[in-house]
Design an enzyme around this catalytic site. Structure first.
Site, PDB file in Angstrom:
ATOM      1  N   ALA A  93      37.692 -37.411   2.894  1.00  0.00           N
ATOM      2  CA  ALA A  93      38.001 -37.762   1.502  1.00  0.00           C
ATOM      3  C   ALA A  93      38.761 -36.214   0.477  1.00  0.00           C
ATOM      4  O   ALA A  93      38.855 -36.141  -0.669  1.00  0.00           O
ATOM      5  CB  ALA A  93      36.341 -38.091   0.559  1.00  0.00           C
ATOM      6  N   LYS A  94      38.560 -35.166   1.024  1.00  0.00           N
ATOM      7  CA  LYS A  94      38.741 -33.934   0.400  1.00  0.00           C
ATOM      8  C   LYS A  94      38.719 -33.751  -0.890  1.00  0.00           C
ATOM      9  O   LYS A  94      39.071 -33.357  -1.485  1.00  0.00           O
ATOM     10  CB  LYS A  94      40.713 -33.744   1.021  1.00  0.00           C
ATOM     11  CG  LYS A  94      40.838 -34.084   2.453  1.00  0.00           C
ATOM     12  CD  LYS A  94      41.821 -33.655   2.805  1.00  0.00           C
ATOM     13  CE  LYS A  94      42.777 -34.124   4.374  1.00  0.00           C
ATOM     14  NZ  LYS A  94      42.777 -34.901   4.506  1.00  0.00           N
TER      15      LYS A  94
END
Lengths: 273, 273
Positions: A93-94
């Site tokens: 998801a960063k």
């Protein structure tokens, strides 16, 4: 059990450093599945059934599911239910935001979805990552060196002679009090990977960028693994998911995953005995 | 119309640099609304009705809605439908990934949700931000200096004497070919804000961090505005949403928003005539 122990347990039990990226593109699902109620879910089910004994982890890039709207959200939930217990499931998801907001993301990824691990961006610093680290069972791979061309724009800038990514690696090593931190290092940057493994000998490293992105597999394993030949998590997505675009796609995915695991293990055998 | 023109149009038409952050916490919604079918949506509706003539923008931090699962996803969609046309709507998501993945995020935020603008993390460089910039009508505020304590961990590290955030600002200025780039600079760092405005005289700057986070409002306006006293987007969330925890919450929010807009305009009058 701390995240690192969960990872090591499955890497040894399945004798595999392979992570399959379930970044399913609806446009690339074989025609015969398009008629099923939820083609993405059905595709993922077949891929998971065909590969789960060959991997240490699955990685799902949340973007691919968000782009499908609420149906994608549901497909993501239901895909997670299909993955056998003990296999690490990474929600790629960063994310990264101010503390109370990162806490919301951690809640969504770890509690709502139930991912074992996630990826986080370091730009906003310690308090933006900390909420992901409170539960020792959940891992967080912080971006150090990414596999894309833009990695050079900021990650390689030098501060007092050492590149930014090394500062990130040193900080992350210090944040690892719950033994649940890891790093992301692209296979397209073997020299950086070697340097990072030297700086962080006992952190898990998630390594994307082999296959479609052109990273070299041998250096990824040789430089990315710990001294014992584990802790590297080698991700492959498109080369496995789309090994065939026909009805034999699951068999083809299994063959490709099996070959990749064996190739990885041959390199491990050679360098780490 | 390019994003910057949309922003300037509404800033001048509403005579306001104020952005209200609709980061609605279900636990803080007044008791009387808890009975309604969708309390978050109803709360947002009342806040929007009470403040929409006073703002240039609303900012919705996606994390708050993701944390509510698929119901939150729906509340986010339906909230966007309530915002009058012409007002900038920022999906505060801080995304950033390899090109084909950022494209998925851009699709989700700009097409599926229909946000006018978003926020993006610069760590992965140009090709991670580029997919957000292809549509000139949609704006992207790239993180430069954030309002949280962790901002000092990496953003202020010096490369050849200049802090990392200045390198980000210079790159973003170059990426602004479609006149749709902006920056995020926290009000808690007034010196950095002043320096950044000098480096990027004509970029919109989204400024969080006044109110609950303790940033100074006067310096935010003085240093964050363009030479004409516009282009700064001053965000306030909790101080407006929770101005009252009783049934008069919408009136209280209006009073607070009105006061804040006027205070901002007095500072603009003083420094930009």
């Amino acid at each position: 059990m701390a995240f690192i122990d969960t990872l090591l347990e499955i890497q040894h039990r399945h004798n595999s450093l392979l992570c399959v990226g379930l970044d399913t593109d609806p446009a690339r699902i074989p025609v015969s599945l398009q008629k099923s109620e939820d083609p993405v879910l059905e595709f993922n089910r077949r891929i998971i059934e065909a590969t789960s004994d060959l991997v240490c982890a699955y990685k799902l890039n949340v973007a691919f599911y968000e782009a499908m709207g609420s149906e994608g959200w549901q497909a993501l939930h239901r895909t997670l239910d299909l993955i056998p217990k003990g296999i690490v499931v990474i929600g790629d998801a960063k994310r990264g935001d101010i503390g109370n907001t990162s806490q919301m993301y951690a809640k969504s990824l770890f509690e709502d979805f139930g991912f074992t691990a996630t990826t986080a961006s370091p730009y906003m610093g310690e308090d933006s990552v900390a909420p992901f680290l409170t539960d020792a069972e959940r891992g967080t791979f912080v971006l150090a060196v990414t596999s894309n061309p833009g990695a050079k724009d900021f990650q390689h800038l030098r501060i007092n002679g050492t590149p930014l990514y090394e500062h990130v690696v040193k900080k992350v090593s210090r944040w690892n009090k719950n033994r649940n931190c890891g790093l992301v290092v692209g296979a397209t940057r073997p020299a950086a990977l070697k340097r990072i493994r030297a700086l962080a000998p006992s952190l898990p490293i998630l390594i994307p960028g082999i296959g479609a992105q052109g990273g070299d597999l041998t250096s990824a394993i040789r430089h990315g693994s710990s001294a014992k030949g584990d802790l590297a998590v080698i991700n492959a997505s498109r080369s496995i998911l789309y090994a065939s675009n026909k009805d034999d796609f699951a068999d083809a995915a299994r063959k490709e995953a099996s070959l990749l695991r064996d190739t990885i293990n041959n390199v491990r055998e050679k360098y780490f005995g």
